[in-house]
Structures are given as C-alpha cells and as structure tokens.
Design a protein around this motif. Structure first.
Motif, PDB file in Angstrom:
ATOM      1  N   LEU A   5       0.888  -1.272   0.065  1.00 22.17           N
ATOM      2  CA  LEU A   5      -0.142   0.077  -0.177  1.00 22.17           C
ATOM      3  C   LEU A   5       0.867   1.112   0.003  1.00 22.17           C
ATOM      4  CD1 LEU A   5      -2.814  -1.010   2.467  1.00 22.17           C
ATOM      5  CD2 LEU A   5      -2.981  -0.690   0.075  1.00 22.17           C
ATOM      6  N   ILE A   6       1.874   1.147   0.552  1.00 18.85           N
ATOM      7  CA  ILE A   6       2.903   2.283   0.609  1.00 18.85           C
ATOM      8  C   ILE A   6       3.500   2.444  -0.555  1.00 18.85           C
ATOM      9  CG2 ILE A   6       4.968   3.316   1.789  1.00 18.85           C
ATOM     10  CD1 ILE A   6       4.033   2.017   4.420  1.00 18.85           C
ATOM     11  N   LEU A   7       3.874   1.430  -1.413  1.00 19.40           N
ATOM     12  CA  LEU A   7       4.557   1.593  -2.582  1.00 19.40           C
ATOM     13  C   LEU A   7       3.601   1.885  -3.605  1.00 19.40           C
ATOM     14  CD1 LEU A   7       6.839  -1.749  -2.285  1.00 19.40           C
ATOM     15  CD2 LEU A   7       7.584   0.839  -2.388  1.00 19.40           C
ATOM     16  N   LEU A   8       2.415   1.861  -3.779  1.00 12.55           N
ATOM     17  CA  LEU A   8       1.683   1.837  -4.934  1.00 12.55           C
ATOM     18  C   LEU A   8       1.717   3.476  -5.186  1.00 12.55           C
ATOM     19  CD1 LEU A   8      -1.782   0.171  -4.113  1.00 12.55           C
ATOM     20  CD2 LEU A   8      -0.110  -0.372  -6.083  1.00 12.55           C
ATOM     21  N   PRO A   9       1.660   4.535  -4.209  1.00  7.32           N
ATOM     22  CA  PRO A   9       1.754   5.804  -5.006  1.00  7.32           C
ATOM     23  C   PRO A   9       2.953   6.254  -5.436  1.00  7.32           C
ATOM     24  CG  PRO A   9       0.897   5.621  -2.645  1.00  7.32           C
ATOM     25  CD  PRO A   9       1.306   4.514  -3.097  1.00  7.32           C
ATOM     26  N   ILE A  10       4.229   5.496  -4.711  1.00  7.46           N
ATOM     27  CA  ILE A  10       5.695   5.671  -5.542  1.00  7.46           C
ATOM     28  C   ILE A  10       5.809   5.108  -6.832  1.00  7.46           C
ATOM     29  CG2 ILE A  10       8.026   5.035  -5.058  1.00  7.46           C
ATOM     30  CD1 ILE A  10       7.229   5.147  -2.154  1.00  7.46           C
ATOM     31  N   ILE A  11       5.043   3.953  -7.159  1.00  8.39           N
ATOM     32  CA  ILE A  11       5.108   3.430  -8.455  1.00  8.39           C
ATOM     33  C   ILE A  11       4.216   4.009  -9.464  1.00  8.39           C
ATOM     34  CG2 ILE A  11       4.281   1.017  -9.662  1.00  8.39           C
ATOM     35  CD1 ILE A  11       5.136  -0.466  -7.190  1.00  8.39           C
ATOM     36  N   SER A  12       3.317   4.581  -8.896  1.00  6.39           N
ATOM     37  CA  SER A  12       2.214   5.517  -9.701  1.00  6.39           C
ATOM     38  C   SER A  12       2.990   6.674 -10.191  1.00  6.39           C
ATOM     39  CB  SER A  12       1.137   5.887  -9.128  1.00  6.39           C
ATOM     40  OG  SER A  12       0.426   6.817  -9.736  1.00  6.39           O
ATOM     41  N   ILE A  13       3.936   7.384  -9.171  1.00  6.83           N
ATOM     42  CA  ILE A  13       4.758   8.278  -9.688  1.00  6.83           C
ATOM     43  C   ILE A  13       5.635   8.010 -10.716  1.00  6.83           C
ATOM     44  CG2 ILE A  13       6.418  10.297  -8.824  1.00  6.83           C
ATOM     45  CD1 ILE A  13       4.820  10.054  -6.274  1.00  6.83           C
ATOM     46  N   MET A  14       6.428   6.975 -10.606  1.00  3.72           N
ATOM     47  CA  MET A  14       7.486   6.657 -11.395  1.00  3.72           C
ATOM     48  C   MET A  14       6.789   6.247 -12.950  1.00  3.72           C
ATOM     49  SD  MET A  14       9.962   4.047  -8.952  1.00  3.72           S
ATOM     50  CE  MET A  14      11.047   3.828 -10.135  1.00  3.72           C
ATOM     51  N   ILE A  15       5.698   5.576 -12.935  1.00 14.04           N
ATOM     52  CA  ILE A  15       5.020   5.436 -14.193  1.00 14.04           C
ATOM     53  C   ILE A  15       4.832   6.678 -14.842  1.00 14.04           C
ATOM     54  CG2 ILE A  15       3.161   4.209 -15.321  1.00 14.04           C
ATOM     55  CD1 ILE A  15       3.489   1.693 -13.262  1.00 14.04           C
ATOM     56  N   GLY A  16       4.105   7.342 -14.220  1.00 15.36           N
ATOM     57  CA  GLY A  16       3.582   8.913 -14.978  1.00 15.36           C
ATOM     58  C   GLY A  16       4.837   9.458 -15.144  1.00 15.36           C
ATOM     59  N   LEU A  17       6.014   9.844 -14.479  1.00 14.47           N
ATOM     60  CA  LEU A  17       7.219  10.309 -14.923  1.00 14.47           C
ATOM     61  C   LEU A  17       7.889   9.562 -16.220  1.00 14.47           C
ATOM     62  CD1 LEU A  17       9.117  11.079 -11.605  1.00 14.47           C
ATOM     63  CD2 LEU A  17       7.891  12.664 -13.319  1.00 14.47           C
ATOM     64  N   TYR A  18       7.630   8.504 -16.277  1.00 17.28           N
ATOM     65  CA  TYR A  18       7.968   7.540 -17.342  1.00 17.28           C
ATOM     66  C   TYR A  18       7.060   7.867 -18.621  1.00 17.28           C
ATOM     67  CZ  TYR A  18       8.889   3.509 -20.570  1.00 17.28           C
ATOM     68  OH  TYR A  18       9.296   2.952 -21.821  1.00 17.28           O
ATOM     69  N   PHE A  19       5.761   8.017 -18.579  1.00 21.05           N
ATOM     70  CA  PHE A  19       4.986   8.467 -19.737  1.00 21.05           C
ATOM     71  C   PHE A  19       5.196   9.967 -20.069  1.00 21.05           C
ATOM     72  CE2 PHE A  19       2.172   4.684 -18.886  1.00 21.05           C
ATOM     73  CZ  PHE A  19       2.046   4.305 -19.989  1.00 21.05           C
ATOM     74  N   ILE A  20       5.714  10.837 -19.110  1.00 19.76           N
ATOM     75  CA  ILE A  20       5.798  11.978 -19.536  1.00 19.76           C
ATOM     76  C   ILE A  20       7.064  12.375 -20.436  1.00 19.76           C
ATOM     77  CG2 ILE A  20       6.729  14.639 -18.645  1.00 19.76           C
ATOM     78  CD1 ILE A  20       4.457  13.851 -16.300  1.00 19.76           C
ATOM     79  N   THR A  21       8.126  11.646 -19.828  1.00 24.03           N
ATOM     80  CA  THR A  21       9.436  11.306 -20.492  1.00 24.03           C
ATOM     81  C   THR A  21       9.163  10.821 -22.030  1.00 24.03           C
ATOM     82  OG1 THR A  21      10.590  10.777 -18.507  1.00 24.03           O
ATOM     83  CG2 THR A  21      11.875  10.477 -20.470  1.00 24.03           C
ATOM     84  N   LEU A  22       8.424   9.821 -22.153  1.00 20.43           N
ATOM     85  CA  LEU A  22       8.014   9.424 -23.513  1.00 20.43           C
ATOM     86  C   LEU A  22       7.282  10.337 -24.229  1.00 20.43           C
ATOM     87  CD1 LEU A  22       6.709   5.657 -22.832  1.00 20.43           C
ATOM     88  CD2 LEU A  22       8.703   6.265 -23.808  1.00 20.43           C
ATOM     89  N   GLY A  23       6.508  11.088 -23.681  1.00 23.22           N
ATOM     90  CA  GLY A  23       5.870  12.111 -24.474  1.00 23.22           C
ATOM     91  C   GLY A  23       6.932  13.246 -24.959  1.00 23.22           C
TER      92      GLY A  23
END
Length: 62
Positions: A5-23
């Motif tokens: 439960l604590i790692l879910l927001p961190i994973i969400s942030i990392m995936i979001g930053l990855y998509f922004i970088t791809l964009g």
C-alpha cells in the motif's frame, strides 16, 4: 500488505514520470503528435490525479 500500500503511490509517480518522458521524446522526434498527447495526458493523470487519490486511500485504510 502494508508495504504494498505504501509502494503503490511511489510506483504511480514513477510510471507517470516515465510516460511524461516518453511524451517529451515523441515531441522531440516530431513524428506523431497524437502519441505525444496520449503519453503526456496519461503521465499527468497518473502524477496529479491518481497519486493523491491512492495516498488518501492508503491513509484511510491505515
């Protein structure tokens, strides 16, 4: 269980930053503007909408 439960927001942030970088990479290439829009909106959604919702859900459950 609590660790996940604590790692879910961190994973969400990392995936979001990855998509922004791809964009941004797609914008730099300049080939497909629709792909850029998809990547950026997905990354921004994950970063600014989903992450706070997950943090609130974790706080309620703990």
């Amino acid at each position: 269980m609590v660790d996940i439960l604590i790692l879910l927001p961190i994973i969400s942030i990392m995936i979001g930053l990855y998509f922004i970088t791809l964009g941004l990479w797609e914008l730099r290439e300049g080939v497909n503007r629709h792909q850029y829009i998809k990547y950026m909106f997905t990354g921004l959604f994950l970063l600014f909408i989903l992450t706070p919702l997950v943090w609130m859900m974790v706080n309620v459950l703990l």
